[in-house]
Enzyme design. Structure first.
Site, PDB file in Angstrom:
ATOM      1  N   GLN A   1       1.045  -1.332   0.081  1.00  0.00           N
ATOM      2  CA  GLN A   1      -0.017   0.173   0.104  1.00  0.00           C
ATOM      3  C   GLN A   1       0.876   1.273  -0.044  1.00  0.00           C
ATOM      4  O   GLN A   1       0.619   2.352  -0.933  1.00  0.00           O
ATOM      5  CB  GLN A   1      -0.963  -0.039   1.178  1.00  0.00           C
ATOM      6  CG  GLN A   1      -1.695   1.387   1.154  1.00  0.00           C
ATOM      7  CD  GLN A   1      -2.900   0.949   2.182  1.00  0.00           C
ATOM      8  OE1 GLN A   1      -3.283   0.071   2.960  1.00  0.00           O
ATOM      9  NE2 GLN A   1      -3.515   2.297   2.321  1.00  0.00           N
TER      10      GLN A   1
ATOM     11  N   GLU B   1      -3.098  -7.875  -1.955  1.00  0.00           N
ATOM     12  CA  GLU B   1      -4.430  -7.504  -2.140  1.00  0.00           C
ATOM     13  C   GLU B   1      -5.025  -6.379  -2.925  1.00  0.00           C
ATOM     14  O   GLU B   1      -4.301  -5.702  -3.275  1.00  0.00           O
ATOM     15  CB  GLU B   1      -5.152  -7.335  -0.815  1.00  0.00           C
ATOM     16  CG  GLU B   1      -4.655  -6.166  -0.073  1.00  0.00           C
ATOM     17  CD  GLU B   1      -5.569  -5.157   0.143  1.00  0.00           C
ATOM     18  OE1 GLU B   1      -6.926  -5.290   0.550  1.00  0.00           O
ATOM     19  OE2 GLU B   1      -5.079  -4.023   0.096  1.00  0.00           O
TER      20      GLU B   1
ATOM     21  N   GLY C   1       2.994  -6.038   5.949  1.00  0.00           N
ATOM     22  CA  GLY C   1       3.479  -7.495   5.481  1.00  0.00           C
ATOM     23  C   GLY C   1       3.981  -7.470   3.899  1.00  0.00           C
ATOM     24  O   GLY C   1       5.104  -8.280   3.784  1.00  0.00           O
ATOM     25  N   THR C   2       3.260  -6.793   3.224  1.00  0.00           N
ATOM     26  CA  THR C   2       3.629  -6.688   1.839  1.00  0.00           C
ATOM     27  C   THR C   2       4.965  -6.288   1.537  1.00  0.00           C
ATOM     28  O   THR C   2       5.883  -6.692   1.019  1.00  0.00           O
ATOM     29  CB  THR C   2       2.176  -6.503   0.949  1.00  0.00           C
ATOM     30  OG1 THR C   2       1.422  -7.052   1.290  1.00  0.00           O
ATOM     31  CG2 THR C   2       2.771  -6.694  -0.681  1.00  0.00           C
TER      32      THR C   2
ATOM     33  N   THR D   1       0.984   1.578  13.035  1.00  0.00           N
ATOM     34  CA  THR D   1      -0.226   1.338  12.408  1.00  0.00           C
ATOM     35  C   THR D   1      -0.277  -0.227  12.667  1.00  0.00           C
ATOM     36  O   THR D   1      -1.389  -1.130  12.140  1.00  0.00           O
ATOM     37  CB  THR D   1      -0.219   1.346  10.910  1.00  0.00           C
ATOM     38  OG1 THR D   1       1.186   0.716  10.353  1.00  0.00           O
ATOM     39  CG2 THR D   1      -0.272   2.899  10.463  1.00  0.00           C
TER      40      THR D   1
ATOM     41  N   ASN E   1       6.764   8.518   8.551  1.00  0.00           N
ATOM     42  CA  ASN E   1       5.598   9.295   8.490  1.00  0.00           C
ATOM     43  C   ASN E   1       5.499  10.442   9.527  1.00  0.00           C
ATOM     44  O   ASN E   1       5.103  11.648   9.365  1.00  0.00           O
ATOM     45  CB  ASN E   1       4.436   8.348   8.527  1.00  0.00           C
ATOM     46  CG  ASN E   1       4.049   7.691   7.354  1.00  0.00           C
ATOM     47  OD1 ASN E   1       4.570   8.055   6.386  1.00  0.00           O
ATOM     48  ND2 ASN E   1       3.321   6.563   7.310  1.00  0.00           N
TER      49      ASN E   1
ATOM     50  N   ASN F   1       2.641  12.078   0.812  1.00  0.00           N
ATOM     51  CA  ASN F   1       3.168  11.510  -0.143  1.00  0.00           C
ATOM     52  C   ASN F   1       3.744  12.498  -1.272  1.00  0.00           C
ATOM     53  O   ASN F   1       4.303  12.249  -2.031  1.00  0.00           O
ATOM     54  CB  ASN F   1       2.120  10.533  -1.110  1.00  0.00           C
ATOM     55  CG  ASN F   1       2.059   9.280  -0.005  1.00  0.00           C
ATOM     56  OD1 ASN F   1       2.596   9.041   0.903  1.00  0.00           O
ATOM     57  ND2 ASN F   1       0.742   8.600  -0.278  1.00  0.00           N
TER      58      ASN F   1
ATOM     59  N   GLU G   1      26.191   7.563  -9.507  1.00  0.00           N
ATOM     60  CA  GLU G   1      27.103   8.431  -8.937  1.00  0.00           C
ATOM     61  C   GLU G   1      26.594   8.705  -7.495  1.00  0.00           C
ATOM     62  O   GLU G   1      27.409   9.296  -6.679  1.00  0.00           O
ATOM     63  CB  GLU G   1      26.597   9.904  -9.772  1.00  0.00           C
ATOM     64  CG  GLU G   1      27.720  10.046 -10.648  1.00  0.00           C
ATOM     65  CD  GLU G   1      27.588  11.471 -11.300  1.00  0.00           C
ATOM     66  OE1 GLU G   1      27.588  12.432 -10.607  1.00  0.00           O
ATOM     67  OE2 GLU G   1      27.477  11.557 -12.675  1.00  0.00           O
TER      68      GLU G   1
END
EC number: 3.6.5.-
Length: 450
Positions: free
Chosen positions: A11, A71, A144-145, A179, A206, A228, A254
């Protein structure tokens, strides 16, 4: 051409990716459907932006990127979002069940099933390149991903493309904001492979970026979109010199050469200036010395750690917009005289500068003001070890009781991997300590300088 393939995992990786590609398109004048009205040489692949975009015969520009998640929900947002026509459907890969914040699921059980498909797509992108330069990998190590599948992909890329550079933009767990309960496990396990399989990793967190949004942009409750967009400015600045022609261009290799003194010491801090809202920018003159000072401020760092607690080994300053080398030299000379910015004694010069005349772009309706010049700094500072020691401490508290370990073992992991990864990180902390202390034997007489 010196092409670069971006890989966005999980995500966080995908959402940062969305912000980046939105910004790249804006900077190059590419429409959300991939057409580029200003591109006169359709199909000719030697324009500078072809490092990041490939061109089809019909004049459509397709990002050299893949998005992977275990997912579907986050990738479905890309499939239905405003940039849905930009990407080839094969570039968006999603599975059916997610990694459930479990490194072992992303790395062993669920990730195993999707990794060959991903590598197949990467191979297609790579075959489309004339001189592939390397990979940018975007992921977070708390979930996890991002942690599990991210590590797996990095390991496999090392096998398939051994000599190509791999730059990681990695979102680390924040000190206060969390999280997932098992973040420390996932981070330690995946840092273990970041150590071995990336050439440079830029740490982001974050909480640090929240604070920057609150303080500098007066956003009371920053959203991920705000964060972001700020991250994408950094990544855009780093890649400007690959996508445009500039005065002093900086290549991906470089970065490695100039920032990494020892192979393991490759975790970087980043900062960007000016981060300023449109209302304020109207009243401020942001000169080269001012923005240069700003990127060295501890509060500008995009990861929660204090550069004053460590020493700089090297830093890379990427200027863009209305900047001339003379100003840069003067600004850097001033920084060197500052007591607050300390370099290790074995690296006296320590600055790599790049200048690009393309002024920074901002997303319309976004939070950042449009400015004439900006600078992005990537620095290698021993204080980065603070990030690791914080995570290690949390890891130890949980692992002493073997809390949550059964979820990992149940997915085919062995308990030994925990201790192995933890020992590797302990060694890394030690490495940072030693690098900062080298030449410490002659520091006895420093007190008289003041």
């Amino acid at each position: 051409m010196r092409e670069i393939i971006s890989i966005h995992i999980g995500q966080a990786g995908i959402q940062v990716g969305n912000a980046c590609w939105e910004l790249y398109c804006l900077e190059h004048g590419i429409e959300p459907d991939g057409t580029m009205p200003s591109d006169t040489s359709v199909g000719v692949a030697h324009d500078a932006f072809n490092t990041f975009f490939s061109e089809t015969g019909s004049g459509k520009h397709v990002p050299r990127a893949i998005f992977v998640d275990l997912e579907p929900t986050v990738i479905d947002e890309v499939r239905t979002g405003s940039y849905r026509q930009l990407f080839h459907p094969e570039q968006l890969i999603s599975g059916k069940e997610d990694a459930a914040n479990n490194f072992a699921r992303g790395h062993y059980t669920v990730g195993k099933e999707i990794v060959d498909l991903c590598l197949d797509r990467v191979r297609k992108l790579a075959d489309n390149c004339t001189g592939l330069q390397g990979f940018l990998v975007f992921n977070a190590v708390g979930g996890g991903t991002g942690s599990g599948l991210g590590s797996l992909l990095l390991e496999r890329l090392s096998v398939d493309y051994g000599k190509k550079s791999k730059l990681g933009f990695t979102i680390y767990p924040s000190p206060q904001v969390s999280t997932a309960v098992v973040e420390p496990y996932n981070s330690v396990l995946s840092t273990h492979s970041l150590l071995e399989h990336t050439d440079v990793a830029v740490l982001l967190d974050n909480e640090a970026i929240y604070d920057i949004c609150r303080r500098s942009l007066d956003i009371e409750r920053p959203t991920y979109t705000n964060l972001n967009r700020l991250i994408s400015q950094i990544i855009s600045s780093l890649t400007t010199s690959l996508r445009f022609d500039g005065a002093i261009n900086v290549d991906v290799t470089e970065f490695q050469t100039n920032l990494v003194p020892y192979p393991r010491i490759h975790f970087m801090l980043s900062s960007y200036a000016p981060v300023i809202s449109a209302e304020k920018a109207y009243h401020e003159q942001l000169s080269v010395p001012e923005i240069t000072n700003a990127v060295f401020e501890p509060s500008s760092m995009m990861a929660k750690c204090d550069p004053r607690h460590g020493k700089y080994m090297a830093c890379c300053l990427m200027y863009r917009g209305d900047v001339v080398p003379k100003d840069v030299n003067a600004a850097v000379a001033t920084i060197k005289t500052k007591r607050t910015v300390q370099f290790v004694d074995w690296c006296p010069t320590g600055f790599k500068c790049g200048i690009n005349y393309q002024p920074p772009s901002v997303v319309p309706g976004g939070d950042l003001a449009k400015v004439q010049r900006a600078v992005c700094m990537i620095s290698n500072n021993t204080a980065v070890a603070e990030v690791f020691s914080r995570i290690d401490h949390k890891f130890d508290l949980m692992y002493a009781k073997r809390a949550f370990v059964h979820w990992y073992v149940g997915e085919g992991m062995e308990e030994g991997e925990f201790s192995e990864a933890r020992e590797d990180l302990a060694a890394l902390e030690k490495d940072y300590e030693e690098v900062g202390a080298e030449g410490a034997d002659d520091e006895g007489d420093e007190g008289e300088d003041y």
